[in-house]
Design an enzyme around this catalytic site. Structure first.
Site, PDB file in Angstrom:
ATOM      1  N   PRO A  88       0.821  -1.221   0.000  1.00  0.00           N
ATOM      2  CA  PRO A  88       0.000   0.000   0.000  1.00  0.00           C
ATOM      3  C   PRO A  88       0.855   1.272   0.000  1.00  0.00           C
ATOM      4  CG  PRO A  88      -0.254  -1.251   2.068  1.00  0.00           C
ATOM      5  CD  PRO A  88       0.631  -2.052   1.181  1.00  0.00           C
ATOM      6  N   GLU A 116       3.020  -8.621   8.899  1.00  0.00           N
ATOM      7  CA  GLU A 116       2.984  -7.168   9.061  1.00  0.00           C
ATOM      8  C   GLU A 116       3.721  -6.435   7.929  1.00  0.00           C
ATOM      9  OE1 GLU A 116       1.034  -6.060  11.306  1.00  0.00           O
ATOM     10  OE2 GLU A 116       1.462  -3.936  10.937  1.00  0.00           O
ATOM     11  N   ARG A 154      -5.272  -8.760 -20.102  1.00  0.00           N
ATOM     12  CA  ARG A 154      -6.389  -8.528 -21.027  1.00  0.00           C
ATOM     13  C   ARG A 154      -6.061  -7.465 -22.078  1.00  0.00           C
ATOM     14  NH1 ARG A 154      -9.710  -4.696 -19.884  1.00  0.00           N
ATOM     15  NH2 ARG A 154     -11.695  -5.676 -20.400  1.00  0.00           N
ATOM     16  N   ASP A 169     -13.199  -0.260 -23.062  1.00  0.00           N
ATOM     17  CA  ASP A 169     -13.382  -0.304 -21.614  1.00  0.00           C
ATOM     18  C   ASP A 169     -13.527   1.058 -20.969  1.00  0.00           C
ATOM     19  OD1 ASP A 169     -12.927  -2.936 -21.325  1.00  0.00           O
ATOM     20  OD2 ASP A 169     -10.773  -2.713 -21.030  1.00  0.00           O
TER      21      ASP A 169
HETATM   22  N1  ADE Z   1      -0.674  -5.236   0.290  1.00  0.00           N
HETATM   23  C1  ADE Z   1      -1.576  -4.935   1.246  1.00  0.00           C
HETATM   24  N2  ADE Z   1      -2.428  -3.995   0.830  1.00  0.00           N
HETATM   25  C2  ADE Z   1      -2.057  -3.691  -0.466  1.00  0.00           C
HETATM   26  C3  ADE Z   1      -2.545  -2.791  -1.444  1.00  0.00           C
HETATM   27  N3  ADE Z   1      -3.585  -1.996  -1.212  1.00  0.00           N
HETATM   28  N4  ADE Z   1      -1.921  -2.751  -2.625  1.00  0.00           N
HETATM   29  C4  ADE Z   1      -0.869  -3.532  -2.864  1.00  0.00           C
HETATM   30  N5  ADE Z   1      -0.355  -4.389  -1.980  1.00  0.00           N
HETATM   31  C5  ADE Z   1      -0.945  -4.477  -0.780  1.00  0.00           C
END
Ligand code: ADE
Length: 245
Positions: A88, A116, A154, A169
């Site tokens: 993230p 974690e 795709r 798309d």
């Molecule tokens: N790992 C945990 N959450 C994630 C996300 N939102 N994007 C990519 N990898 C992740």
């Protein structure tokens, strides 16, 4: 196009790759996806892939050695692979990035973390890029890796039955997709818009463009500003705004 996924849960990703369009793309040889169990590259007899965090705190951290061993063992030549770590913390994945990756000539290798976190030395010294699929936190990198492989595959010629499917798309021209309908013409009194039954292809195309712009203006105004740039689009937008007043 070649993809690889490194994970401690190979069965998770194999289930998704074993059905529908990706399964067919693999069978046709348009893509290959090799799945590797990170535990096979652990250095101790217990196949340990995680350990306690230095400095304390909750959760476990994935050890660097297995990630370095598998990468150096299977993808030793930097120029021939791109190491992606789903996280993230990475830049957001979007359709533009999917298109860029679909044209990448190197193998795309996903190192999937669990627990974690992954030891920072993996992301700093092994990864080419971290990549996020959205502003929320998942339990691991497997779903993000599959999301990215799906969106990239795709776009590869031959993966979808008809290449126009991906060209039309949502997002492929930067705008949201127009509404789609199939039979019956009248479902519980809810009718398909007349224009789609008219057979007039020019009017149908104009209706679809207008609905696409309308939806994008309503739901994603920043996208509409960015992508509706042609004089024709601007004119349609002005007309939509007038109709709204
Ligand atoms: N790992 C945990 N959450 C994630 C996300 N939102 N994007 C990519 N990898 C992740």
């Amino acid at each position: 196009m070649k993809f690889s996924i490194v994970t401690i849960f190979p069965e998770m990703v194999e289930a998704y790759l074993g059905a529908s369009i990706l399964k067919r793309a693999i069978q046709k040889g348009l893509i290959t996806v090799s799945v590797h169990n990170l535990r096979d590259f652990a250095t101790d007899k217990h196949k340990t892939v995680d350990d306690y965090p230095y400095g304390g705190g909750v959760g476990m951290v994935m050890k660097p050695e297995p990630f370095f061993r598998i990468t150096e063992g299977l993808w030793p030549v930097r120029e021939e692979r791109k190491i992606l770590v789903p996280s993230p913390k990475g830049p957001l994945f979007d359709q533009e990035k999917a298109l860029a990756l679909s044209q990448d000539k190197t193998e795309l290798v996903f190192l999937c973390g669990r627990y974690e976190a992954i030891d920072e030395r993996v992301t700093e010294h092994l990864a080419d890029e971290e990549i996020s699929i959205g502003d929320y936190v998942l339990t691991g990198g497997e779903l993000p890796a599959l999301v990215i492989i799906d969106a990239v595959s795709r776009l590869i010629p031959g993966v979808l039955g008809d290449s126009r499917s991906s060209e039309e798309d949502s997002f492929s021209c930067g705008l949201l997709d127009y509404p789609h309908y199939t039979r019956p013409e009248d479902f519980r009194g809810i009718r398909v818009p007349d224009v789609l039954l008219s057979g007039n292809h020019r009017e149908i195309a104009a209706w679809r463009k207008k609905r696409s712009l309308q939806l994008t203006m309503e739901r994603r105004p920043a996208l509409a500003e960015r992508y509706a740039s042609s004089p024709e689009d601007r004119e349609i937008i002005e007309r939509i705004k007038e109709e709204q007043q």
